[in-house]
Design a protein around this motif. Sequence first.
Motif, PDB file in Angstrom:
ATOM      1  N   PRO A  13     -10.906  10.842  -3.580  1.00  0.00           N
ATOM      2  CA  PRO A  13     -12.218  10.539  -2.998  1.00  0.00           C
ATOM      3  C   PRO A  13     -13.061  11.809  -2.941  1.00  0.00           C
ATOM      4  O   PRO A  13     -12.541  12.891  -2.626  1.00  0.00           O
ATOM      5  N   VAL A  14     -14.340  11.695  -3.266  1.00  0.00           N
ATOM      6  CA  VAL A  14     -15.214  12.870  -3.219  1.00  0.00           C
ATOM      7  C   VAL A  14     -16.581  12.518  -2.660  1.00  0.00           C
ATOM      8  O   VAL A  14     -17.076  11.407  -2.838  1.00  0.00           O
ATOM      9  N   ASP A  44     -16.558   8.408  -6.050  1.00  0.00           N
ATOM     10  CA  ASP A  44     -17.698   9.173  -5.550  1.00  0.00           C
ATOM     11  C   ASP A  44     -18.328   8.387  -4.410  1.00  0.00           C
ATOM     12  O   ASP A  44     -18.853   7.295  -4.609  1.00  0.00           O
ATOM     13  N   ASP A  45     -18.255   8.962  -3.216  1.00  0.00           N
ATOM     14  CA  ASP A  45     -18.746   8.296  -2.010  1.00  0.00           C
ATOM     15  C   ASP A  45     -20.225   8.620  -1.787  1.00  0.00           C
ATOM     16  O   ASP A  45     -20.594   9.278  -0.822  1.00  0.00           O
ATOM     17  N   ALA A  46     -21.059   8.154  -2.731  1.00  0.00           N
ATOM     18  CA  ALA A  46     -22.521   8.299  -2.650  1.00  0.00           C
ATOM     19  C   ALA A  46     -22.963   9.754  -2.504  1.00  0.00           C
ATOM     20  O   ALA A  46     -23.784  10.096  -1.650  1.00  0.00           O
ATOM     21  N   SER A  77     -11.902   7.319   4.100  1.00  0.00           N
ATOM     22  CA  SER A  77     -10.893   6.252   4.155  1.00  0.00           C
ATOM     23  C   SER A  77     -11.279   5.081   3.258  1.00  0.00           C
ATOM     24  O   SER A  77     -10.431   4.533   2.541  1.00  0.00           O
ATOM     25  N   ALA A  78     -12.542   4.698   3.272  1.00  0.00           N
ATOM     26  CA  ALA A  78     -13.000   3.607   2.411  1.00  0.00           C
ATOM     27  C   ALA A  78     -12.904   4.003   0.944  1.00  0.00           C
ATOM     28  O   ALA A  78     -12.545   3.180   0.090  1.00  0.00           O
ATOM     29  N   ALA A  79     -13.201   5.261   0.632  1.00  0.00           N
ATOM     30  CA  ALA A  79     -13.105   5.720  -0.749  1.00  0.00           C
ATOM     31  C   ALA A  79     -11.653   5.696  -1.229  1.00  0.00           C
ATOM     32  O   ALA A  79     -11.367   5.256  -2.356  1.00  0.00           O
ATOM     33  N   VAL A  80     -10.735   6.132  -0.389  1.00  0.00           N
ATOM     34  CA  VAL A  80      -9.313   6.072  -0.754  1.00  0.00           C
ATOM     35  C   VAL A  80      -8.897   4.622  -0.945  1.00  0.00           C
ATOM     36  O   VAL A  80      -8.248   4.268  -1.938  1.00  0.00           O
ATOM     37  N   ARG A  81      -9.268   3.758  -0.019  1.00  0.00           N
ATOM     38  CA  ARG A  81      -8.905   2.339  -0.104  1.00  0.00           C
ATOM     39  C   ARG A  81      -9.419   1.730  -1.404  1.00  0.00           C
ATOM     40  O   ARG A  81      -8.684   1.036  -2.106  1.00  0.00           O
ATOM     41  N   ASN A  82     -10.680   1.982  -1.740  1.00  0.00           N
ATOM     42  CA  ASN A  82     -11.235   1.392  -2.953  1.00  0.00           C
ATOM     43  C   ASN A  82     -10.597   1.980  -4.204  1.00  0.00           C
ATOM     44  O   ASN A  82     -10.395   1.275  -5.199  1.00  0.00           O
ATOM     45  N   GLY A  83     -10.245   3.248  -4.171  1.00  0.00           N
ATOM     46  CA  GLY A  83      -9.543   3.841  -5.303  1.00  0.00           C
ATOM     47  C   GLY A  83      -8.164   3.249  -5.485  1.00  0.00           C
ATOM     48  O   GLY A  83      -7.740   2.959  -6.609  1.00  0.00           O
ATOM     49  N   VAL A  84      -7.452   3.052  -4.390  1.00  0.00           N
ATOM     50  CA  VAL A  84      -6.116   2.448  -4.462  1.00  0.00           C
ATOM     51  C   VAL A  84      -6.219   1.006  -4.971  1.00  0.00           C
ATOM     52  O   VAL A  84      -5.418   0.567  -5.801  1.00  0.00           O
ATOM     53  N   LYS A  85      -7.222   0.269  -4.490  1.00  0.00           N
ATOM     54  CA  LYS A  85      -7.397  -1.111  -4.958  1.00  0.00           C
ATOM     55  C   LYS A  85      -7.706  -1.160  -6.453  1.00  0.00           C
ATOM     56  O   LYS A  85      -7.305  -2.095  -7.141  1.00  0.00           O
ATOM     57  N   ALA A  86      -8.410  -0.170  -6.964  1.00  0.00           N
ATOM     58  CA  ALA A  86      -8.776  -0.145  -8.383  1.00  0.00           C
ATOM     59  C   ALA A  86      -7.673   0.428  -9.266  1.00  0.00           C
ATOM     60  O   ALA A  86      -7.724   0.285 -10.492  1.00  0.00           O
ATOM     61  N   ALA A  87      -6.687   1.071  -8.666  1.00  0.00           N
ATOM     62  CA  ALA A  87      -5.618   1.713  -9.433  1.00  0.00           C
ATOM     63  C   ALA A  87      -4.849   0.688 -10.252  1.00  0.00           C
ATOM     64  O   ALA A  87      -4.619  -0.434  -9.812  1.00  0.00           O
ATOM     65  N   ILE A  92       1.064   5.571  -6.781  1.00  0.00           N
ATOM     66  CA  ILE A  92      -0.237   6.162  -6.481  1.00  0.00           C
ATOM     67  C   ILE A  92      -0.034   7.464  -5.715  1.00  0.00           C
ATOM     68  O   ILE A  92       0.756   7.520  -4.767  1.00  0.00           O
ATOM     69  N   ALA A  93      -0.769   8.484  -6.145  1.00  0.00           N
ATOM     70  CA  ALA A  93      -0.844   9.747  -5.406  1.00  0.00           C
ATOM     71  C   ALA A  93      -2.303   9.941  -5.018  1.00  0.00           C
ATOM     72  O   ALA A  93      -3.202   9.607  -5.789  1.00  0.00           O
ATOM     73  N   THR A  94      -2.532  10.460  -3.828  1.00  0.00           N
ATOM     74  CA  THR A  94      -3.904  10.753  -3.404  1.00  0.00           C
ATOM     75  C   THR A  94      -4.048  12.262  -3.228  1.00  0.00           C
ATOM     76  O   THR A  94      -3.108  12.946  -2.802  1.00  0.00           O
ATOM     77  N   LEU A  95      -5.220  12.751  -3.580  1.00  0.00           N
ATOM     78  CA  LEU A  95      -5.547  14.169  -3.421  1.00  0.00           C
ATOM     79  C   LEU A  95      -6.916  14.284  -2.773  1.00  0.00           C
ATOM     80  O   LEU A  95      -7.791  13.456  -3.035  1.00  0.00           O
ATOM     81  N   ASP A  96      -7.116  15.310  -1.977  1.00  0.00           N
ATOM     82  CA  ASP A  96      -8.454  15.604  -1.472  1.00  0.00           C
ATOM     83  C   ASP A  96      -9.294  16.182  -2.597  1.00  0.00           C
ATOM     84  O   ASP A  96      -8.790  16.937  -3.432  1.00  0.00           O
ATOM     85  N   GLY A  97     -10.562  15.853  -2.608  1.00  0.00           N
ATOM     86  CA  GLY A  97     -11.440  16.305  -3.672  1.00  0.00           C
ATOM     87  C   GLY A  97     -11.827  17.762  -3.592  1.00  0.00           C
ATOM     88  O   GLY A  97     -12.394  18.311  -4.537  1.00  0.00           O
ATOM     89  N   ASP A  98     -11.509  18.424  -2.482  1.00  0.00           N
ATOM     90  CA  ASP A  98     -11.903  19.830  -2.342  1.00  0.00           C
ATOM     91  C   ASP A  98     -10.800  20.793  -2.733  1.00  0.00           C
ATOM     92  O   ASP A  98     -10.913  21.998  -2.538  1.00  0.00           O
TER      93      ASP A  98
END
Length: 117
Positions: A13-14, A44-46, A77-87, A92-98
Amino acid sequence: MNPDAPQLSVVVPVHDEQDNVAPLVGEIVAALRGRIDFEIVYVDDASRDATLQRLRGLQSTVPELRVLRHLANAGQSAAVRNGVKAARAPWIATLDGDGQNDPADIPKLLAQRDAAA
């Protein structure tokens, strides 16, 4: 299971991370390409900066990269959720965008998973 689907989805998520996306994509590719079939799902969270444009530019050289975009800021949290749903992968591995998380740790986690199986 789809035989063409990747084995691993890396969800990132970024929001306003224009300077971080290219280095992080490069680190993910360096850590995973040739080891496992994977996809990178950036959400990309807008962003108000050039994050989306830089991600779109990276897609021409990184075929594993998929980009989703929120039209309105919904939060990490919403960005992670939507990314996981689209995976498309079963893992699945999650990383911070920074860049707080090291993509080089992902193969180590996969090795632990495989050792436990």
